[in-house]
Design a protein around this motif. Structure first.
Motif, PDB file in Angstrom:
ATOM      1  N   GLN A   1      40.609  46.275  49.521  1.00  0.00           N
ATOM      2  CA  GLN A   1      40.300  47.580  48.931  1.00  0.00           C
ATOM      3  C   GLN A   1      39.895  47.422  47.469  1.00  0.00           C
ATOM      4  N   TYR A   2      40.589  46.550  46.777  1.00  0.00           N
ATOM      5  CA  TYR A   2      40.262  46.286  45.376  1.00  0.00           C
ATOM      6  C   TYR A   2      38.839  45.729  45.261  1.00  0.00           C
TER       7      TYR A   2
ATOM      8  N   THR B   1      32.095  36.685  45.521  1.00  0.00           N
ATOM      9  CA  THR B   1      33.536  36.536  45.713  1.00  0.00           C
ATOM     10  C   THR B   1      34.303  37.336  44.672  1.00  0.00           C
ATOM     11  N   LEU B   2      35.609  37.470  44.880  1.00  0.00           N
ATOM     12  CA  LEU B   2      36.424  38.215  43.934  1.00  0.00           C
ATOM     13  C   LEU B   2      36.358  37.572  42.547  1.00  0.00           C
ATOM     14  N   GLY B   3      36.389  36.258  42.493  1.00  0.00           N
ATOM     15  CA  GLY B   3      36.292  35.589  41.201  1.00  0.00           C
ATOM     16  C   GLY B   3      34.978  35.900  40.510  1.00  0.00           C
TER      17      GLY B   3
ATOM     18  N   GLU C   1      44.550  36.090  36.613  1.00  0.00           N
ATOM     19  CA  GLU C   1      45.796  35.892  37.362  1.00  0.00           C
ATOM     20  C   GLU C   1      45.721  36.566  38.728  1.00  0.00           C
ATOM     21  N   LEU C   2      45.051  37.720  38.798  1.00  0.00           N
ATOM     22  CA  LEU C   2      44.897  38.388  40.096  1.00  0.00           C
ATOM     23  C   LEU C   2      44.059  37.536  41.042  1.00  0.00           C
ATOM     24  N   VAL C   3      42.976  36.947  40.537  1.00  0.00           N
ATOM     25  CA  VAL C   3      42.148  36.068  41.364  1.00  0.00           C
ATOM     26  C   VAL C   3      42.968  34.863  41.828  1.00  0.00           C
TER      27      VAL C   3
ATOM     28  N   ARG D   1      49.349  47.530  41.190  1.00  0.00           N
ATOM     29  CA  ARG D   1      49.171  47.918  39.787  1.00  0.00           C
ATOM     30  C   ARG D   1      47.712  47.734  39.368  1.00  0.00           C
ATOM     31  N   HIS D   2      47.114  46.607  39.742  1.00  0.00           N
ATOM     32  CA  HIS D   2      45.711  46.364  39.414  1.00  0.00           C
ATOM     33  C   HIS D   2      44.805  47.375  40.121  1.00  0.00           C
ATOM     34  N   TYR D   3      45.133  47.687  41.355  1.00  0.00           N
ATOM     35  CA  TYR D   3      44.303  48.617  42.115  1.00  0.00           C
ATOM     36  C   TYR D   3      44.335  50.015  41.492  1.00  0.00           C
TER      37      TYR D   3
END
Length: 309
Positions: free
Chosen positions: A34-35, A70-72, A128-130, A168-170
């Motif tokens: 979702q993020y 990608t997310l990164g 850090e999330l990645v 929290r990030h979302y």
């Protein structure tokens, strides 16, 4: 003495924990997806530049490009583009260097500016999330032996903490997305207003200042010059009265008053875009006397040309 825990109870507890690990891991990965989807939607709409007829194709291409990232990569685009440190200066649009000088060009950028310290902190947090995402996807089983009761319990606690971090990030990203949508809605409202049309189409700023090179009235005078010139070009002097008549038919909304001028001659002067010449009409014989009369001067103009060196 305490009764020893039976192997059957251990086995049941282990199975429960293993199922909990599976459910919690799935919850983390779904929230991460979702993020990613929200971040892709935001990045697809932060920059757009090109000729009006190409904008939809350009946007479709950007959406496709972002979709494959990608997310990164998404985080790098986000922290290096949309999130802007105050002293960093706005990055140029990707297609700015392709903007032609003789065609209508549209450019849109959206940024969120913050202090350098805040930008650095957010960049570190998103990295850090990645890293957390990669740990969950690739290394969870290396970190936790799910065949052992205590390691399953540790995995459950780790996944609970991970889910809290991801949530929290979302929520932060959702807040940023709402701000972006609100800003875009305000921009769209302004673009539909008379003030924007005055500024974008006619070069009239909200404070009344006129960007003469981009103004609609200068464009109209140049169109009249081309239409009325014998060769269809801009090499000939054009009578201002003839141009005024032509503009009144073709562009009736283009009047000196809109640009804070009292006359067309003032427009020619204020714009600085034209050369002006006054000429005396040819003399005409008067009836019976063989004398001649004149009727004053005629104002002519043509687009200003660079002086020949």
């Amino acid at each position: 003495m305490d009764a020893a825990v039976s192997p059957a109870l251990d086995s049941t507890r282990l199975a429960e924990l293993q199922r909990a690990v599976q459910l919690k891991l799935g919850g983390c990965l779904l929230r991460l997806q979702q993020y990613e989807r929200l971040l892709k939607a935001m990045l697809a709409n932060t920059d757009l530049a090109g000729e009006p007829a190409q904008l939809q194709a350009l946007r479709d291409a950007r959406v496709a490009s972002v979709h494959k990232t990608t997310l990164g990569g998404l985080v790098s685009l986000f922290t290096g583009g949309y999130l802007l440190a105050e002293e960093g200066g706005a990055p140029a649009a990707e297609t700015d260097d392709k903007a032609p000088g003789d065609k209508l060009w549209f450019s849109f950028q959206q940024r969120m500016e913050m202090s350098a310290e805040r930008h650095e902190a957010i960049t570190a947090e998103l990295k850090e999330l990645v890293d957390l995402r990669n740990e969950l996807v690739h290394h969870l089983l290396e970190r936790f032996d799910l065949g052992q009761l205590d390691r399953c319990e540790a995995a459950v606690a780790y996944l609970d903490a991970s889910r809290a971090t991801i949530d929290r990030h979302y929520q932060t990203l959702r807040t940023w997305a709402e701000h972006m949508d609100n800003a875009r809605a305000l921009a769209a409202s302004f673009m539909n207003s008379d003030a924007f049309k005055d500024m974008f189409i006619d070069g009239i700023a909200p404070d009344g200042q006129v960007n003469w090179p981009a103004s609609g009235i200068v464009s109209s005078l140049r169109e009249a010059e081309q239409a009325l010139a014998p060769s269809g070009g801009q090499a000939h002097w054009i009578e201002l009265n003839a141009a005024i008549t032509w503009i009144a038919k073709q562009h009736p909304d283009q009047t000196p008053k809109r640009y804070g001028c009292s006359s067309w001659r003032q427009v020619l002067h204020e714009s600085g875009a034209f050369e002006v010449m006054k000429k005396t009409p040819a003399q005409t014989p008067t009836a019976g006397a063989g004398t001649t009369t004149t009727t004053g001067t005629v104002v002519c103009y043509r687009s200003r040309r660079e002086e020949q060196r």
